[in-house]
Design a protein around this motif. Structure first.
Motif, mmCIF file in Angstrom:
data_model
loop_
_atom_site.group_PDB
_atom_site.id
_atom_site.type_symbol
_atom_site.label_atom_id
_atom_site.label_comp_id
_atom_site.label_asym_id
_atom_site.label_seq_id
_atom_site.Cartn_x
_atom_site.Cartn_y
_atom_site.Cartn_z
ATOM 1 N N SER A 301 0.813 -1.220 0.000
ATOM 2 C CA SER A 301 0.000 0.000 0.000
ATOM 3 C C SER A 301 0.845 1.268 0.000
ATOM 4 O O SER A 301 0.308 2.374 -0.118
ATOM 5 N N ARG A 302 2.162 1.118 0.102
ATOM 6 C CA ARG A 302 3.053 2.257 0.334
ATOM 7 C C ARG A 302 2.843 3.395 -0.668
ATOM 8 O O ARG A 302 2.841 4.563 -0.311
ATOM 9 N N SER A 303 2.678 3.079 -1.923
ATOM 10 C CA SER A 303 2.603 4.107 -2.970
ATOM 11 C C SER A 303 1.179 4.468 -3.368
ATOM 12 O O SER A 303 0.964 5.209 -4.325
ATOM 13 N N ALA A 304 0.187 3.962 -2.636
ATOM 14 C CA ALA A 304 -1.217 4.170 -3.016
ATOM 15 C C ALA A 304 -1.676 5.605 -2.772
ATOM 16 O O ALA A 304 -1.279 6.259 -1.806
ATOM 17 N N LYS A 305 -2.536 6.083 -3.667
ATOM 18 C CA LYS A 305 -3.188 7.385 -3.527
ATOM 19 C C LYS A 305 -4.656 7.229 -3.926
ATOM 20 O O LYS A 305 -4.960 6.559 -4.906
ATOM 21 N N LEU A 306 -5.522 7.868 -3.176
ATOM 22 C CA LEU A 306 -6.959 7.823 -3.460
ATOM 23 C C LEU A 306 -7.450 9.219 -3.844
ATOM 24 O O LEU A 306 -7.218 10.188 -3.123
ATOM 25 N N ARG A 307 -8.125 9.300 -5.002
ATOM 26 C CA ARG A 307 -8.775 10.545 -5.430
ATOM 27 C C ARG A 307 -10.272 10.266 -5.616
ATOM 28 O O ARG A 307 -10.650 9.209 -6.136
#
Length: 314
Positions: A301-307
């Protein structure tokens, strides 16, 4: 295949933002192990209509077994989310109340050795998310010319050593086809100087990312798919997109920005001729990141981003 250990990324944050309601219509465009899908069902009390889409047949087969208790409330579609508009039309839906995109490769695809996604396991060079597709990573590595390989590694992997890696691949394949992930990893390691390999992530990470994106056409379909999903949303409906690298995130950010804008004519245009109207309100001016606790428990999940964005109520 054991799906029980699946850890969906940014689960609470995504479902909180999606805010599923009973009797709504919700779509998981990247079903994977069904983690987000199951939470959507829970939040909506299993009442409504729920559609799971995945280009990987294994995900669909597993879901049909794993969600059988919900009966006719759930439907699973073996297809690419680039066809979201057609899928919704075929289901005779007038609109949807929410949709989730969890982009990139799933945990199961990485862990399933035969799929060839992982640089940590020796397996056939495949990397197809949909095994009905013709193009494989093995074909790309063995049949593309040097300049094309270099471009793929640079554009999709942002690999600093793209030119040298392409050279080493072209030289090595003179002795026979490069057939496995293990062979490719060794070539990459040979191509990258030892001092550069000591820093940063695994030396093969960027090349494997680039090949996967190219083989599956991941970036080419993203902008149009988001626009089609926005078109399908009912007023007040929400779209949640989780990305895992800068290339995806840039497309999502820019597409949201365009969909949230009014006139998109050039600034020096005397009058508006584009006819473009605002379709959404962006709810995440800055992306939502996983907590330190989630990253510690699930390093992927380290590089995850939620928009997230919401369809405007006109």
């Amino acid at each position: 295949m054991d799906y029980s250990y699946h850890k969906p990324v940014l689960l609470k944050e995504t479902i909180d933002m999606l805010s599923p309601k009973p009797e709504g219509v919700y779509v998981d465009a990247t079903l994977g192990g069904g983690g987000h899908f199951r939470e959507i069902l829970k939040r909506a009390d299993g009442r409504g209509r729920f559609i799971g889409i995945d280009r990987d047949e294994d995900a669909i087969l597993n879901a049909r077994n794993g969600f059988s208790e919900y009966g006719g409330n759930v439907e699973f579609i073996h297809d690419n989310f680039k066809n979201i508009k057609r899928i919704i039309e075929n289901l005779n839906l007038e609109g949807i109340d929410g949709i989730v995109f969890d982009l990139g490769v799933s945990s199961f695809q990485l862990d399933e050795e035969s799929r060839g996604f992982s640089y940590m396991k020796d397996a056939p060079l495949d990397m197809r998310m949909d095994r009905r597709a013709r193009l494989t990573a093995e074909q790309v590595v063995n049949e593309m010319d040097r300049e094309t390989l270099k471009k793929i590694f640079q554009e999709y992997g942002e690999e600093a050593w793209a030119s040298r890696i392409a050279d080493f691949i072209c030289e090595r394949r003179k002795n026979g086809r490069i057939a496995t992930t293990g062979q490719l990893v060794e070539i990459i390691k040979d191509a990258i100087p030892a001092r550069a390999r000591r820093k940063g992530p695994h030396p093969a990470k960027r090349v494997f990312q680039a090949l996967r994106i190219y083989v599956n056409g991941e970036l080419e379909i993203l902008e149009s798919s988001i626009k089609d999903a926005v078109d399908a949303l009912n007023p007040g409906g929400r779209i949640c997109v989780i990305t895992f690298h800068s290339l995806e995130d840039r497309i999502v950010k820019n597409t949201f920005k365009q969909q949230a804008a009014g006139c998109i004519c050039p600034k020096d245009a005397p009058i508006c001729t584009c006819g473009h109207k605002k379709a959404i309100k962006v709810l995440t001016p800055k992306p939502i990141y996983p907590s330190p606790e989630e990253v510690e428990g699930n390093p992927r999940s380290r590089s995850a981003k939620l928009r997230v964005a919401e369809k405007l109520r006109f």
